[in-house]
Design an enzyme around this catalytic site. Sequence first.
Site, PDB file in Angstrom:
ATOM      1  N   HIS A  28      55.031  57.207 -13.251  1.00 42.09           N
ATOM      2  CA  HIS A  28      54.105  57.952 -14.101  1.00 42.09           C
ATOM      3  C   HIS A  28      52.986  57.059 -14.612  1.00 42.09           C
ATOM      4  O   HIS A  28      51.806  57.393 -14.483  1.00 42.09           O
ATOM      5  CB  HIS A  28      54.860  58.589 -15.264  1.00 42.09           C
ATOM      6  CG  HIS A  28      53.982  59.433 -16.135  1.00 42.09           C
ATOM      7  ND1 HIS A  28      53.487  60.650 -15.719  1.00 42.09           N
ATOM      8  CD2 HIS A  28      53.479  59.224 -17.369  1.00 42.09           C
ATOM      9  CE1 HIS A  28      52.724  61.150 -16.668  1.00 42.09           C
ATOM     10  NE2 HIS A  28      52.699  60.310 -17.694  1.00 42.09           N
TER      11      HIS A  28
ATOM     12  N   CYS B 170      41.695  61.964 -25.328  1.00 38.98           N
ATOM     13  CA  CYS B 170      41.514  63.380 -25.623  1.00 38.98           C
ATOM     14  C   CYS B 170      42.298  64.255 -24.650  1.00 38.98           C
ATOM     15  O   CYS B 170      42.521  65.428 -24.898  1.00 38.98           O
ATOM     16  CB  CYS B 170      40.043  63.747 -25.639  1.00 38.98           C
ATOM     17  SG  CYS B 170      39.151  63.195 -24.209  1.00 38.98           S
TER      18      CYS B 170
END
Lengths: 437, 278
Positions: A99, A50
């Site tokens: 990342h 989400c």
Amino acid sequence: MNIIVVGLSHKTAPVEIRERVAFAPTAMEKPLRQVAALPGISEGLIVSTCNRVEVYAVSREAEAGIAHLRHFMADYHGLPTEELDSHLYDYQGEAAIQHIFRVASSLDSMVIGEPQILGQIKTAYGYAAEFKTAGLILNRLLHKAFSVAKRVRTETEIASNAVSVSFAAVELARKIFDSLTDKTVLLIGAGEMCELAARHFMNNGVARVHVTNRTFERAQKLAEEFGGKPILFDNFVDHLPQIDIVLTSTGAPNFILGHKTIEEVIRRRKYKPMFFIDIAVPRDIDPRVNAIENVYLYDVDDLQGVVQANLKERHKEAKKAEGIIDQEIGAFFKWLASLDVVPTIVALRKKLEEIRRAELEKTFGTLKGLGDKERKSIEALTAAIVNKVLHQPMTLLKKSQNNPAGESYVEAVRALFDLDLPAPEGKIECLDDQVGE
Amino acid sequence: MSVNVLLFKITLLLYFAATVLYLVDVLLHRDQAGRLARWVLVGGFTVHCATLVARYFATGYTPASNLYEALSFFAWAIVGTFLAFDLRYRLAVLGAFSCPLALALMIMGSAATKTTRELNPMLDSWWFPVHVTLAFLGDAIFGVAAVAGVLYLVQERMLKSKKFSTLYHSLPSLQTLDSINYKCLTFGFPLMTMGIISGAIWANSAWGTYWNWDPKETWALITWFVYAALLHGRLTIGWRGRRAAIFAIIGFLCLLFSFLGVNWFLSGAHSFKALEGR
């Protein structure tokens, strides 16, 4: 081969955008296969939570691959590219590795150190493995990311302090009581946060959770759920001396527990410590109660203060975690570089040429009577053998540059011939040279 | 330099190392330092035992006859007590406070004169080792109780004021600290009582009177009353927590005064100057 990532997160996109580009966990096969089929791309992985949607891929050309992924993100969800583009970030090479390590270690999360993200990435990897869109490089990258996340978790205190009000209450209780297993909790009133806190206390092993409520039926229902006793609201004060932890959140406009009452209760308890957690607004317990000996009172603001302090602590620990990640990137990048075809071919040739030279010298050393002509033909013979032996592997390696399975050939060759990591760039002149003359 | 003095110096160094390691654990949150500190301290304690034995063989009497020996003996008892508690509680933060206490006593001891001399004939009695061992073990246990008391007050202050310092994460629960207080009391009080009684019996056999009211005896009695009050409060009225912690600290201050202050400021039969027979 380049590792690339294109995505967006809570930092770059509002929820209205995030929800439109999310990938449904029930239908991951189609998007994964589409990513892997993009030109120049050999492996793909989609992380969709989400708070973030990211596509990781292995691409022959970094820039081109990123452009393809950006288009894919927009096209797949039927969004105009221009609208999405400003929310998307991309990384390649070392930055992309950094990342995913940061994301898996929960340094990029909304609440730093929250544990769910690692599980979500594991799930995402599960799909990529199931549909075979993760190959040699992504497999290795993800396993490394999991181990880095584990290191961060064990070597820093990034996840060691509660960052939710209800967990903070349990942690405070642990600082007051040596063990929760013989403690009794009383839940006064009902409120979502209060029930959540009671559940956390249950999970942390308290002996009993009793419940009282102005509506006795409600108390009965909750008590049944917690396996405790329902207590009549009118005389719950009589039970307080047997209670160690009180959780209150009633809608009462005034204090339901005053200074005098608690003083009397604590005396009847022979000053055994009590912990009051007042989550109600307006408050249920007179704040002066905190001054009573062996009584500890925390209201909602106090708990929020603890949470804020813990969050600050996590940000400090995150700095340590960045250091760990920096260490790990280097090692991974080295491995990745070793998968390149060109340096492998160079190294393989060099290795065989060295062997040939060494063996020739040995032979010439024992056969002293050889003339120049004989020497020349022996040299030519050995060179021819080496070239013949090398012909098929070389062709295959060169072809494999354009083949998704190529890296596994490279790795196999490196293992079979015990080749070192590639020498620094710029010495590839003998790529197509024949060994010998 | 005789063997026992050399061993003393090694002990001092090891206690110093353990103190530093414990502080690193507590202040910088490095668990490994705390685990290492425990082993360094066990090593120091072992060497310390050897020091006392060597001293015993060098002099022929229990090593508690002058200030140096007494300080060393006291430090030994504190470290031993802490290690015994550590078996059960595993609290680096307790070590971070107990170790410096022992270290301070050792440093004071190293400043005192270490020469051995003929034992004052008055001390040449079977009661001497009994009396000092009981007294020092009791003192050491109360020392640990005082440390737990300080930690309790720090932790309680933070929980009440809702402001938490870096020490917060290393501290155990209030109840744990309070139970250390209680355990120390139940072991320390009988030892101290027996120490005083054995001293009285010894005084009677040496001087023909059980009680002289010399300053040390008076202060020991005051200390005994403080701990007696605490024990009584705990058992009957339900004193605990903050009050018990404060009493443990006051008691230990009295105890330190009767051990050191009396020697330095007052004179009497227990003064080491008097014992050294000048």
